[in-house]
Motif scaffolding. Structure first.
Motif, PDB file in Angstrom:
ATOM      1  N   ILE A   1       4.549  -2.347   2.594  1.00  0.00           N
ATOM      2  CA  ILE A   1       3.628  -2.446   3.735  1.00  0.00           C
ATOM      3  C   ILE A   1       2.239  -2.772   3.206  1.00  0.00           C
ATOM      4  N   MET A   2       1.562  -3.714   3.881  1.00  0.00           N
ATOM      5  CA  MET A   2       0.183  -4.047   3.547  1.00  0.00           C
ATOM      6  C   MET A   2      -0.679  -3.629   4.738  1.00  0.00           C
ATOM      7  N   ASN A   3      -1.669  -2.780   4.509  1.00  0.00           N
ATOM      8  CA  ASN A   3      -2.581  -2.355   5.569  1.00  0.00           C
ATOM      9  C   ASN A   3      -3.798  -3.266   5.572  1.00  0.00           C
ATOM     10  N   LEU A   4      -4.047  -3.942   6.701  1.00  0.00           N
ATOM     11  CA  LEU A   4      -5.228  -4.799   6.789  1.00  0.00           C
ATOM     12  C   LEU A   4      -6.427  -3.962   7.232  1.00  0.00           C
ATOM     13  N   ASP A   5      -7.627  -4.496   6.991  1.00  0.00           N
ATOM     14  CA  ASP A   5      -8.861  -3.754   7.265  1.00  0.00           C
ATOM     15  C   ASP A   5      -8.980  -3.322   8.715  1.00  0.00           C
ATOM     16  N   ASP A   6      -8.476  -4.176   9.632  1.00  0.00           N
ATOM     17  CA  ASP A   6      -8.632  -3.875  11.059  1.00  0.00           C
ATOM     18  C   ASP A   6      -7.543  -2.963  11.590  1.00  0.00           C
TER      19      ASP A   6
ATOM     20  N   ASP B   1       0.817  -1.215   0.000  1.00  0.00           N
ATOM     21  CA  ASP B   1       0.000   0.000   0.000  1.00  0.00           C
ATOM     22  C   ASP B   1       0.847   1.260   0.000  1.00  0.00           C
ATOM     23  N   VAL B   2       2.150   1.097   0.036  1.00  0.00           N
ATOM     24  CA  VAL B   2       3.064   2.236  -0.125  1.00  0.00           C
ATOM     25  C   VAL B   2       4.006   1.886  -1.278  1.00  0.00           C
ATOM     26  N   PRO B   3       4.606   2.888  -1.914  1.00  0.00           N
ATOM     27  CA  PRO B   3       5.561   2.543  -2.980  1.00  0.00           C
ATOM     28  C   PRO B   3       6.679   1.689  -2.389  1.00  0.00           C
ATOM     29  N   PRO B   4       6.907   0.483  -2.914  1.00  0.00           N
ATOM     30  CA  PRO B   4       7.901  -0.394  -2.294  1.00  0.00           C
ATOM     31  C   PRO B   4       9.329   0.090  -2.504  1.00  0.00           C
ATOM     32  N   VAL B   5      10.171  -0.316  -1.582  1.00  0.00           N
ATOM     33  CA  VAL B   5      11.608  -0.080  -1.721  1.00  0.00           C
ATOM     34  C   VAL B   5      12.188  -1.314  -2.399  1.00  0.00           C
ATOM     35  N   LYS B   6      12.945  -1.105  -3.450  1.00  0.00           N
ATOM     36  CA  LYS B   6      13.553  -2.244  -4.154  1.00  0.00           C
ATOM     37  C   LYS B   6      15.052  -2.048  -4.224  1.00  0.00           C
ATOM     38  N   THR B   7      15.771  -3.121  -4.313  1.00  0.00           N
ATOM     39  CA  THR B   7      17.220  -3.026  -4.522  1.00  0.00           C
ATOM     40  C   THR B   7      17.592  -3.873  -5.728  1.00  0.00           C
ATOM     41  N   ASP B   8      16.850  -3.695  -6.817  1.00  0.00           N
ATOM     42  CA  ASP B   8      17.140  -4.478  -8.013  1.00  0.00           C
ATOM     43  C   ASP B   8      18.320  -3.877  -8.771  1.00  0.00           C
TER      44      ASP B   8
ATOM     45  N   ASP C   1      -4.353 -12.431  -5.835  1.00  0.00           N
ATOM     46  CA  ASP C   1      -3.681 -13.728  -5.661  1.00  0.00           C
ATOM     47  C   ASP C   1      -2.718 -13.671  -4.472  1.00  0.00           C
ATOM     48  N   ILE C   2      -1.919 -12.619  -4.449  1.00  0.00           N
ATOM     49  CA  ILE C   2      -0.894 -12.523  -3.399  1.00  0.00           C
ATOM     50  C   ILE C   2      -1.547 -12.209  -2.055  1.00  0.00           C
ATOM     51  N   SER C   3      -2.576 -11.400  -2.092  1.00  0.00           N
ATOM     52  CA  SER C   3      -3.296 -11.062  -0.876  1.00  0.00           C
ATOM     53  C   SER C   3      -3.905 -12.317  -0.239  1.00  0.00           C
ATOM     54  N   LEU C   4      -4.504 -13.198  -1.051  1.00  0.00           N
ATOM     55  CA  LEU C   4      -5.073 -14.461  -0.541  1.00  0.00           C
ATOM     56  C   LEU C   4      -3.996 -15.348   0.077  1.00  0.00           C
ATOM     57  N   LEU C   5      -2.849 -15.369  -0.563  1.00  0.00           N
ATOM     58  CA  LEU C   5      -1.742 -16.193  -0.058  1.00  0.00           C
ATOM     59  C   LEU C   5      -1.278 -15.682   1.306  1.00  0.00           C
ATOM     60  N   VAL C   6      -1.169 -14.364   1.431  1.00  0.00           N
ATOM     61  CA  VAL C   6      -0.759 -13.769   2.716  1.00  0.00           C
ATOM     62  C   VAL C   6      -1.820 -14.058   3.781  1.00  0.00           C
ATOM     63  N   GLN C   7      -3.094 -13.947   3.408  1.00  0.00           N
ATOM     64  CA  GLN C   7      -4.169 -14.251   4.373  1.00  0.00           C
ATOM     65  C   GLN C   7      -4.084 -15.709   4.820  1.00  0.00           C
ATOM     66  N   ALA C   8      -3.818 -16.614   3.874  1.00  0.00           N
ATOM     67  CA  ALA C   8      -3.702 -18.039   4.212  1.00  0.00           C
ATOM     68  C   ALA C   8      -2.568 -18.259   5.195  1.00  0.00           C
TER      69      ALA C   8
END
Ligand SMILES: Nc1nc2c(ncn2[C@@H]2O[C@H](COP(=O)(O)OP(=O)(O)OP(=O)(O)O)[C@@H](O)[C@H]2O)c(=O)[nH]1
Ligand SMILES: [Mg+2]
Length: 179
Positions: A54-59, A25-32, A160-167
């Motif tokens: 960072i991922m902001n959850l609903d709660d 939910d924020v611009p990610p930091v990358k070191t590519d 897809d990635i959000s579901l995986l993180v929730q799992a």
């Protein structure tokens, strides 16, 4: 407000950087960095230190997302990045020569961390290579003492990635879900 840290790992090109890009939910930091040996992986750059988002959850919870480099020459970062983490997302690329070998290698490399946290597995690029199937991965895992969630995911697709993180979060201590 609760804050947690999870770590994304897996082989080169599995989609760790892309996945964090998709769900942060924020611009990610990358070191590519551009690496000439990356062309065989259909991409020009590889992570040399870490990804961060960072991922902001609903709660109101915040999940700090850390991605490791896939290349073994940067494996000194792996132990550093897992400190304080609550779980591991292992991404595997189904087009690689031996994805089961990759899975075993990363489960072994992170075994101490996994034993004290948890792991969920996302298999990417199944649109390009449909074998092995998710069922085959489950069968392969039967010989281990781990029962991770295994999903087919496209690292470019946020849901897809959000579901995986929730799992992953649901598989961890249920107290976390009530926090
Ligand atoms: N076709 C297809 N492409 C995908 C899928 N998931 C990810 N990709 C692509 O695969 C590539 C993954 O690259 P990265 O995200 O840099 O991989 P990485 O795991 O961070 O690799 P390293 O940092 O080098 O270890 C990107 O070009 C993505 O767009 C998928 O499910 N299908
Ligand atoms: Mg990367």
């Amino acid at each position: 407000m609760s804050q947690y840290k999870i770590i994304f790992t897996g082989p080169v090109g599995a989609g760790k950087t892309t996945a964090i890009d998709s769900i942060s939910d924020v611009p990610p930091v990358k070191t590519d960095a551009v690496a000439s040996d990356m062309t065989k992986n259909r991409k020009a750059a590889t992570t040399v230190a870490m990804d961060y988002g960072i991922m902001n959850l609903d709660d109101g919870e915040k999940i700090h997302l850390y991605g490791t480099p896939g290349q073994e020459r940067f494996d000194f970062m792996w132990d550093i990045l897992t400190v304080g983490g609550i779980g591991l997302v292992l991404l595997l690329d189904n087009t690689r020569a031996d994805p089961f070998k990759d899975m075993q290698f990363f489960l072994d490399s992170f075994s101490d961390f996994i034993a004290s946290s948890g792991v969920a597995i996302g298999v990417t690029q199944m649109d390009l290579s449909s074998k092995p199937t998710i069922d085959d991965y489950h069968k392969q895992l039967q010989g281990t003492n781990l029962k991770p969630a295994v999903f087919s995911v496209d690292a470019r697709v946020k849901s897809d990635i959000s579901l995986l993180v929730q799992a992953l979060l649901f598989s961890l201590d249920p107290v976390l879900e009530e926090a």
